[in-house]
Structure formats: C-alpha cells, structure tokens
Enzyme design. Structure first.
Site, mmCIF file in Angstrom:
data_model
loop_
_atom_site.group_PDB
_atom_site.id
_atom_site.type_symbol
_atom_site.label_atom_id
_atom_site.label_comp_id
_atom_site.label_asym_id
_atom_site.label_seq_id
_atom_site.Cartn_x
_atom_site.Cartn_y
_atom_site.Cartn_z
ATOM 1 N N HIS A 17 0.606 4.351 -2.456
ATOM 2 C CA HIS A 17 0.241 5.617 -2.066
ATOM 3 C C HIS A 17 1.343 6.593 -2.368
ATOM 4 C CE1 HIS A 17 -3.338 5.456 1.121
ATOM 5 N NE2 HIS A 17 -3.340 4.621 0.170
ATOM 6 N N ASP B 80 -4.111 -13.926 -2.746
ATOM 7 C CA ASP B 80 -4.820 -14.714 -3.785
ATOM 8 C C ASP B 80 -5.999 -14.082 -4.360
ATOM 9 O OD1 ASP B 80 -7.019 -14.491 -1.714
ATOM 10 O OD2 ASP B 80 -6.422 -16.337 -0.677
ATOM 11 N N VAL C 45 1.013 10.115 -5.721
ATOM 12 C CA VAL C 45 1.270 11.245 -5.507
ATOM 13 C C VAL C 45 2.523 11.722 -5.918
ATOM 14 C CG1 VAL C 45 1.060 13.016 -3.590
ATOM 15 C CG2 VAL C 45 -0.215 11.032 -3.401
ATOM 16 N N HIS D 194 -6.903 -5.845 -1.861
ATOM 17 C CA HIS D 194 -7.415 -5.778 -0.782
ATOM 18 C C HIS D 194 -7.692 -7.304 -0.564
ATOM 19 C CE1 HIS D 194 -8.910 -1.429 -1.142
ATOM 20 N NE2 HIS D 194 -7.738 -1.522 -0.741
ATOM 21 N N THR D 195 -7.200 -8.076 -1.085
ATOM 22 C CA THR D 195 -7.468 -9.523 -0.806
ATOM 23 C C THR D 195 -6.401 -9.819 0.614
ATOM 24 O OG1 THR D 195 -7.249 -11.792 -1.568
ATOM 25 C CG2 THR D 195 -5.336 -10.564 -2.278
ATOM 26 N N ASP E 194 8.116 8.371 -6.396
ATOM 27 C CA ASP E 194 9.585 9.331 -5.964
ATOM 28 C C ASP E 194 9.692 9.291 -4.456
ATOM 29 O OD1 ASP E 194 7.463 10.866 -5.165
ATOM 30 O OD2 ASP E 194 8.324 12.619 -5.738
ATOM 31 N N ASN F 95 -3.756 9.592 4.993
ATOM 32 C CA ASN F 95 -2.728 8.609 5.227
ATOM 33 C C ASN F 95 -2.598 8.359 6.942
ATOM 34 O OD1 ASN F 95 -1.778 7.886 2.901
ATOM 35 N ND2 ASN F 95 -0.463 9.556 2.493
ATOM 36 N N ARG G 53 0.861 -1.164 0.013
ATOM 37 C CA ARG G 53 0.058 -0.029 -0.073
ATOM 38 C C ARG G 53 0.936 1.336 -0.056
ATOM 39 N NH1 ARG G 53 -3.624 2.494 4.386
ATOM 40 N NH2 ARG G 53 -5.230 3.784 2.986
ATOM 41 N N GLY H 69 4.072 10.619 -8.420
ATOM 42 C CA GLY H 69 4.784 9.449 -9.066
ATOM 43 C C GLY H 69 5.556 8.825 -8.035
HETATM 44 C C1 HEM Z 1 -9.217 1.631 -6.008
HETATM 45 C C2 HEM Z 1 -9.124 2.308 -4.892
HETATM 46 C C3 HEM Z 1 -8.647 2.339 -3.626
HETATM 47 C C4 HEM Z 1 -9.291 2.651 -2.294
HETATM 48 C C5 HEM Z 1 -10.213 3.477 -2.205
HETATM 49 C C6 HEM Z 1 -8.415 2.088 -1.360
HETATM 50 C C7 HEM Z 1 -8.689 2.428 -0.133
HETATM 51 C C8 HEM Z 1 -8.155 1.525 0.999
HETATM 52 C C9 HEM Z 1 -8.368 1.926 2.567
HETATM 53 C C10 HEM Z 1 -9.364 2.857 3.174
HETATM 54 C C11 HEM Z 1 -7.922 0.851 3.340
HETATM 55 C C12 HEM Z 1 -7.917 0.724 4.567
HETATM 56 C C13 HEM Z 1 -6.789 1.620 5.346
HETATM 57 C C14 HEM Z 1 -7.038 1.819 6.885
HETATM 58 O O1 HEM Z 1 -8.050 1.506 7.377
HETATM 59 O O2 HEM Z 1 -5.960 2.074 7.472
HETATM 60 C C15 HEM Z 1 -7.015 0.145 2.288
HETATM 61 C C16 HEM Z 1 -5.965 -0.885 2.637
HETATM 62 C C17 HEM Z 1 -5.082 -1.214 1.828
HETATM 63 N N1 HEM Z 1 -4.948 -0.931 0.301
HETATM 64 FE FE1 HEM Z 1 -6.350 0.020 -0.806
HETATM 65 N N2 HEM Z 1 -7.318 1.381 -1.650
HETATM 66 C C18 HEM Z 1 -7.467 1.422 -3.137
HETATM 67 C C19 HEM Z 1 -6.768 0.682 -3.964
HETATM 68 C C20 HEM Z 1 -5.405 -0.100 -3.604
HETATM 69 C C21 HEM Z 1 -4.393 -0.256 -4.373
HETATM 70 C C22 HEM Z 1 -4.402 -0.126 -5.999
HETATM 71 C C23 HEM Z 1 -3.511 -0.905 -3.616
HETATM 72 C C24 HEM Z 1 -2.157 -1.433 -4.314
HETATM 73 C C25 HEM Z 1 -1.861 -1.691 -5.264
HETATM 74 C C26 HEM Z 1 -4.093 -0.939 -2.479
HETATM 75 C C27 HEM Z 1 -3.382 -1.707 -1.519
HETATM 76 C C28 HEM Z 1 -4.047 -1.923 -0.226
HETATM 77 C C29 HEM Z 1 -3.574 -2.585 0.835
HETATM 78 C C30 HEM Z 1 -2.316 -3.669 0.743
HETATM 79 C C31 HEM Z 1 -3.999 -2.359 2.247
HETATM 80 C C32 HEM Z 1 -4.011 -3.255 3.460
HETATM 81 C C33 HEM Z 1 -2.995 -2.156 4.343
HETATM 82 C C34 HEM Z 1 -2.642 -2.860 5.499
HETATM 83 O O3 HEM Z 1 -2.761 -3.869 5.802
HETATM 84 O O4 HEM Z 1 -1.839 -1.907 6.414
HETATM 85 N N3 HEM Z 1 -5.252 -0.286 -2.242
HETATM 86 N N4 HEM Z 1 -7.253 0.691 1.058
#
Ligand code: HEM
Length: 344
Positions: free
Chosen positions: A83, A271, A87, A210-211, A91, A111, A79, A89
């Site tokens: 992030h 997965d 933002v 989000h898996t 960098d 964040n 993640r 790129g």
């Molecule tokens: C499509 C739009 C997306 C939205 C709106 C979104 C939003 C979020 C939010 C709100 C969380 C939970 C944060 C928290 O409660 O602290 C999360 C977790 C996560 N997101 Fe996304 N996300 C998106 C796309 C992505 C993408 C593109 C990736 C990676 C390429 C990603 C990877 C992750 C991962 C791995 C987590 C778990 C993080 C952790 O365990 O600390 N997400 N995301």
C-alpha cells in the site's frame, strides 16, 4: 494488534537489541549524521554499509521478536509495503498521520481499520534511530520489514536495495485512486498494476500474497449475500466454500470479525496454496476470482500452482524487487524522517 503488555515487552526487547548493537557497531561508523544529508552516492544494495552497518540486522531482529508475539504481523507488514509503494511510490507516505488540515493515506476508505502493523514499524524505527540517528529512512524500513516478514513465515528471500527517501505528502484521495479494490475485475487489475510498471503476470504473482493473512468479513458480505447466485452467493464462488464462509461471516457481520484468507492453513504460512484455491473457485475476493477469467491470466495461475515452492517463490521474489522500487525518491529529494508518523 498488540496489547499493552506485548507492546511493553517489544519495547524492552528493542531497547536491549539497540544497546547491544550500539556496543557492537560503535567503532564501525561515525555518529552525528545530520537528518537527510546523505548525497545518495552509495551503491543501492549497500547504502548503509558505512553509515549504519547494523541497520539490516536491527530490522530483522526487532521484527523477529514482534512476529514471535504475533505471527499475523508478517502479513500486515507485507501489505503495508504494497500500500505504500502503490501510492506515490515506496516513500513511506502510508505511515504519515493525518493532521488537522490533511487526511492521510492511512485514514482513507481503502486503508482505515484495515492496514495494520504501524506499532511494529515504530518499534523498528526507534531501535534503528538509537544506533544511528537520521540515517535509515522509514521507506527502507518498510521494504526490509516486508522481506524479512515473508522469510519469517517460510517464504522466499530477495535482495532489498536501500537508499529510498521518505516523502513529505500523504493523501487519502490518492489511496482511493491507486489501490485496487477487492471488487476489481481483471481489466481493472491489469490496468492498475500496469500504471505502476508491473505486468499482468507480476500482478497474478503478487496476488499470491493472499496466501497469508486475514480479511474482515465486511469485505466479502456482497459476495456471500448480495450476489446473483442461490442465497445471494456469487456464482463464481465454490458453493461449499461459500457455505463455510457464511458460517464464519454471518449476514451483517460487524467490522471486527476477521477470517483467514487461506482456508487450508489459516493464512499463517507462506506457500502457493493461494493459486490452487483460486483454481478451485476459492479465491476470497472478486479480484482473486478475476484471475481465472481469461485464458492468459488463468495460465499464470496454473503455473504458480504447480508446486508448493517452485516456481512461485522465485517469481514472487523477483516481482517484489520490482514492486519495492516503484517511484522511489532518491537524495537530495525527500528526507529521512525522525519519526515515521510525521515529517521532520
Ligand atoms: C491484486 C489486487 C489486490 C487487492 C484487490 C487486494 C485487496 C485486499 C483486501 C481487501 C484485503 C483484506 C483487508 C481487510 O479485510 O482488512 C487484503 C489483504 C491482504 N493483502 Fe491484498 N490486495 C491485492 C493485492 C495485494 C498485493 C500485491 C499484496 C502484497 C504484495 C497484498 C497483500 C495482502 C496481505 C498480506 C493481506 C493480509 C493483511 C493482513 O493480514 O492484515 N495484496 N488485500
């Protein structure tokens, strides 16, 4: 997050690794490389072959040790890279600390108290700097760490080109404008990814991240208690799943409560579960549920859900290569930071 004891043992491991690799690679390259003096002429994938041949293994080994202590770090680092890339790129602007005159990305509402894994990036950077100071950028370390994290928890591998340079600017405002919020609808998601050169299909595939990982209960309070369905539940959320989430995340749950995003395996394994969850109305955020609100994106979800690994793993790898190259800074622009948290 690491406890003090874990941080210390990680620190010891990285020092030992760095020393071992220093011995192993001492003859392979010259030291004394000035910070940021690379001319960018190396090929992308093999950027460090001459200047820091051990870079990739140091990242991988330091990360492996960290993930053995805490499996959840893999999700955190994936993640962090996302992030970063969305933002300014890829960098490493997400790693810069705020200063008295600037609120940095990491402290923005999008964040703060959410992205994590900074200590692990620091540990990797220290290990790399111990062997070849001033050569490997924090942006490259983030890209390599994201890839190696996914591999560590059973996901696909992809090629990470190197030669990204670290940016000098980090702005909390830019995070808010560029990072998709969890309440985004499909049009917003498509537009925000298109702004980064990513297609609707790639947006769906990358959402498959989000898996793994966790979310804070606060993020889904609106969907559980403040929506239009019975009991305030979002009517697009499966009722039985919503009831389970309400037990895990009672009304008004404080910021500290976290739950796995994949109800099937606790979010610890990479997965294609995410896509079958979304099809079963068990996507945890509005943005996840949004993926089945049009026939086009729903069809993408169905394809990715069709097997445990294929086609998701190949598609994810290809989309990550594209994401990892968003607006990359090349020499002579930018710098190679000594410390990922501050500009040189
Ligand atoms: C499509 C739009 C997306 C939205 C709106 C979104 C939003 C979020 C939010 C709100 C969380 C939970 C944060 C928290 O409660 O602290 C999360 C977790 C996560 N997101 Fe996304 N996300 C998106 C796309 C992505 C993408 C593109 C990736 C990676 C390429 C990603 C990877 C992750 C991962 C791995 C987590 C778990 C993080 C952790 O365990 O600390 N997400 N995301």
């Amino acid at each position: 997050m690491f406890g003090l004891q874990q941080q210390m043992s990680l620190c010891t491991i990285t020092k030992v690794l760095a020393l071992l690799l220093l011995v192993a690679s001492a003859d392979a390259h010259g030291y004394g490389h000035e910070y940021g003096d690379d001319d960018g002429s190396d090929t992308l994938v093999d950027f460090y072959t001459n200047d820091c041949p051990a870079a990739r293994s140091i990242v991988q080994l330091t990360l492996k040790a960290a993930i053995q202590n805490d499996k959840g770090l893999a999700a955190a680092l994936l993640r962090l890279h996302f992030h970063d890339c969305f933002v300014r790129g890829c960098d490493a602007s997400v790693l810069l600390d705020s200063t008295p005159s600037n609120v940095a990305e990491k402290d923005s509402l999008a964040n703060k108290n959410s992205i994590r894994g900074f200590e692990t990036i620091d540990a990797i950077k220290s290990a790399v700097e111990a062997v070849c100071p001033g050569v490997v950028s924090c942006a490259d370390i983030l890209a390599l760490a994201a890839r190696d994290s996914v591999i560590e928890i059973g996901g696909p591998a992809w090629e990470v080109s190197s030669g990204r340079r670290d940016g000098l600017v980090s702005s909390s405002f830019e995070s808010l404008v560029n990072l998709p919020p969890p309440f985004a609808d499909l049009t917003t998601l498509v537009n925000m990814f298109a702004a980064k050169g990513l297609t609707e299909k790639e947006m769906v595939i990358l959402s498959g991240s989000h898996t793994i990982g966790i979310t804070h209960c606060g993020v889904i309070q609106n969907r559980l208690y403040n929506s239009t369905g019975p009991g305030g539940v979002d009517p697009t959320l499966d009722a039985a799943y919503a009831a389970k989430l309400k037990v895990q995340c009672p009304f008004g749950t404080g910021a500290g409560n976290v739950i796995p995003m994949d109800p099937k395996n606790g979010g610890a394994k990479f997965d294609s579960n995410y896509f079958s969850n979304v099809l079963a109305n068990k996507g945890i955020f509005t943005s996840d549920a949004a993926l089945i609100t049009s026939s086009v994106s729903r069809a993408f979800v169905q394809v990715e859900a069709s097997g445990p690994k294929k086609p998701f793993f190949d598609d994810f790898a290809a989309a990550m290569v594209k994401m990892s190259n968003i607006d990359v800074i090349r020499a002579p622009a930018g710098e190679v930071r000594r410390n990922c948290r501050v500009s040189n």
